[in-house]
Design a protein around this motif. Sequence first.
Motif, mmCIF file in Angstrom:
data_model
loop_
_atom_site.group_PDB
_atom_site.id
_atom_site.type_symbol
_atom_site.label_atom_id
_atom_site.label_comp_id
_atom_site.label_asym_id
_atom_site.label_seq_id
_atom_site.Cartn_x
_atom_site.Cartn_y
_atom_site.Cartn_z
ATOM 1 N N UNK A 16 0.832 -1.205 0.000
ATOM 2 C CA UNK A 16 0.000 0.000 0.000
ATOM 3 C C UNK A 16 0.862 1.249 0.000
ATOM 4 N N UNK A 17 1.963 1.206 0.761
ATOM 5 C CA UNK A 17 2.858 2.356 0.790
ATOM 6 C C UNK A 17 3.436 2.621 -0.600
ATOM 7 N N UNK A 18 3.899 1.569 -1.250
ATOM 8 C CA UNK A 18 4.483 1.721 -2.573
ATOM 9 C C UNK A 18 3.458 2.194 -3.601
ATOM 10 N N UNK A 19 2.227 1.739 -3.467
ATOM 11 C CA UNK A 19 1.189 2.090 -4.437
ATOM 12 C C UNK A 19 0.702 3.523 -4.265
ATOM 13 N N UNK A 20 0.735 4.035 -3.032
ATOM 14 C CA UNK A 20 0.090 5.314 -2.754
ATOM 15 C C UNK A 20 1.051 6.494 -2.622
ATOM 16 N N UNK A 21 2.228 6.264 -2.100
ATOM 17 C CA UNK A 21 3.119 7.393 -1.837
ATOM 18 C C UNK A 21 3.588 8.061 -3.131
ATOM 19 N N UNK A 22 3.728 9.384 -3.045
ATOM 20 C CA UNK A 22 4.200 10.164 -4.179
ATOM 21 C C UNK A 22 3.123 10.537 -5.170
ATOM 22 N N UNK A 23 1.864 10.234 -4.834
ATOM 23 C CA UNK A 23 0.754 10.549 -5.723
ATOM 24 C C UNK A 23 -0.304 11.350 -4.962
ATOM 25 N N UNK A 24 -1.053 12.139 -5.693
ATOM 26 C CA UNK A 24 -2.184 12.849 -5.099
ATOM 27 C C UNK A 24 -3.467 12.392 -5.782
ATOM 28 N N UNK A 25 -4.480 12.136 -4.973
ATOM 29 C CA UNK A 25 -5.782 11.721 -5.484
ATOM 30 C C UNK A 25 -6.844 12.725 -5.037
ATOM 31 N N UNK A 26 -7.734 13.092 -5.949
ATOM 32 C CA UNK A 26 -8.858 13.945 -5.560
ATOM 33 C C UNK A 26 -9.750 13.201 -4.575
ATOM 34 N N UNK A 27 -10.114 11.969 -4.940
ATOM 35 C CA UNK A 27 -10.999 11.155 -4.103
ATOM 36 C C UNK A 27 -10.515 9.715 -4.109
ATOM 37 N N UNK A 28 -10.551 9.083 -2.949
ATOM 38 C CA UNK A 28 -10.304 7.650 -2.834
ATOM 39 C C UNK A 28 -11.583 6.994 -2.326
ATOM 40 N N UNK A 29 -12.087 6.017 -3.070
ATOM 41 C CA UNK A 29 -13.258 5.242 -2.652
ATOM 42 C C UNK A 29 -12.772 3.856 -2.245
ATOM 43 N N UNK A 30 -12.957 3.528 -0.989
ATOM 44 C CA UNK A 30 -12.437 2.277 -0.431
ATOM 45 C C UNK A 30 -13.604 1.352 -0.093
ATOM 46 N N UNK A 31 -13.796 0.325 -0.928
ATOM 47 C CA UNK A 31 -14.909 -0.605 -0.727
ATOM 48 C C UNK A 31 -14.457 -1.948 -0.169
ATOM 49 N N UNK A 32 -13.162 -2.089 0.140
ATOM 50 C CA UNK A 32 -12.680 -3.390 0.604
ATOM 51 C C UNK A 32 -12.084 -3.357 2.010
ATOM 52 N N UNK A 33 -12.012 -2.210 2.641
ATOM 53 C CA UNK A 33 -11.480 -2.147 4.010
ATOM 54 C C UNK A 33 -12.489 -2.761 4.978
ATOM 55 N N UNK A 34 -12.012 -3.638 5.834
ATOM 56 C CA UNK A 34 -12.871 -4.283 6.822
ATOM 57 C C UNK A 34 -12.501 -3.894 8.248
ATOM 58 N N UNK A 35 -11.212 -3.814 8.525
ATOM 59 C CA UNK A 35 -10.739 -3.701 9.906
ATOM 60 C C UNK A 35 -9.908 -2.435 10.082
ATOM 61 N N UNK A 36 -9.514 -2.187 11.314
ATOM 62 C CA UNK A 36 -8.758 -0.967 11.601
ATOM 63 C C UNK A 36 -7.405 -0.951 10.892
ATOM 64 N N UNK A 37 -6.764 -2.108 10.767
ATOM 65 C CA UNK A 37 -5.492 -2.131 10.047
ATOM 66 C C UNK A 37 -5.671 -1.779 8.576
ATOM 67 N N UNK A 38 -6.766 -2.202 7.970
ATOM 68 C CA UNK A 38 -7.039 -1.832 6.577
ATOM 69 C C UNK A 38 -7.136 -0.318 6.439
ATOM 70 N N UNK A 39 -7.780 0.321 7.412
ATOM 71 C CA UNK A 39 -7.891 1.781 7.400
ATOM 72 C C UNK A 39 -6.505 2.412 7.541
ATOM 73 N N UNK A 40 -5.721 1.897 8.465
ATOM 74 C CA UNK A 40 -4.385 2.460 8.712
ATOM 75 C C UNK A 40 -3.493 2.356 7.477
ATOM 76 N N UNK A 41 -3.559 1.221 6.778
ATOM 77 C CA UNK A 41 -2.683 1.017 5.626
ATOM 78 C C UNK A 41 -2.975 1.994 4.500
ATOM 79 N N UNK A 42 -4.198 2.535 4.475
ATOM 80 C CA UNK A 42 -4.520 3.573 3.496
ATOM 81 C C UNK A 42 -4.223 4.955 4.064
ATOM 82 N N UNK A 43 -4.782 5.250 5.215
ATOM 83 C CA UNK A 43 -4.752 6.611 5.734
ATOM 84 C C UNK A 43 -3.341 7.090 6.098
ATOM 85 N N UNK A 44 -2.473 6.177 6.447
ATOM 86 C CA UNK A 44 -1.106 6.585 6.798
ATOM 87 C C UNK A 44 -0.285 6.991 5.576
#
Length: 222
Positions: free
Chosen positions: A1-29
């Motif tokens: 997730x870090x490699x996929x997300x860092x260095x990019x800017x997104x207007x909107x992220x729609x997350x339909x597969x997060x289930x648990x708190x760690x899933x949230x952390x791996x995106x939001x961090x």
Amino acid sequence: MREALQGKHFDVVIDKIAYCSNDIRYVMDYVDCDKYIYMSSTSVYNPKHMNTVESDFDGYSKDFVWCDRKEFPYEQIKRQAEYALWQKYPGKNWIAVRYPFAIGKDDYTKRLLFYVEHVIKSEPMYIDNIDYQMSYIRSDEAGEFIAYLVDKDVKGAINGSASETISLREVINYIEEKTGKCAALSEQGEAAPYNGEPEYSINTDKAEKTGYRFSNFKRLDI
């Protein structure tokens, strides 16, 4: 997730597969976005009841834990995911869209199909809440509503649901009418997927104030 997300800017992220708190952390961090829309669940409400409103779940009411998907039952990990948003990322611009059971042609859970097939095949089924009124949402409408929220000034939790409730007896009566078959109901039958659910409805006043209008199952001929 870090490699996929860092260095990019997104207007909107729609997350339909997060289930648990760690899933949230791996995106939001790691994500840099103007808005994060998370598909949550009405399972966070404990208990669900008639006219369930967003404030019935308090994201600050309990301490959360960082957890993975298999550590707790579904409703608990979905609550932990929201606890993470409320308590760890209050400064982020996020929306948690809470849906009841989604049903439709592309429902991979096949829960509604259970009732259809059992009626058609006259296979006995055990239903412990056949007359309870409950809320659902069309699977395609669940996607449409999330997309609708992309440019709306909404923050925090928001409910999404069909505009009226329906009972499983009404669903079964509809299947019987369309197929000419009769349901076989028995306490010795196979347990139905929605067993254990309480009678409840999901209040969508907040969503409707944005201008969105949900469909009504009882007025559809599907």
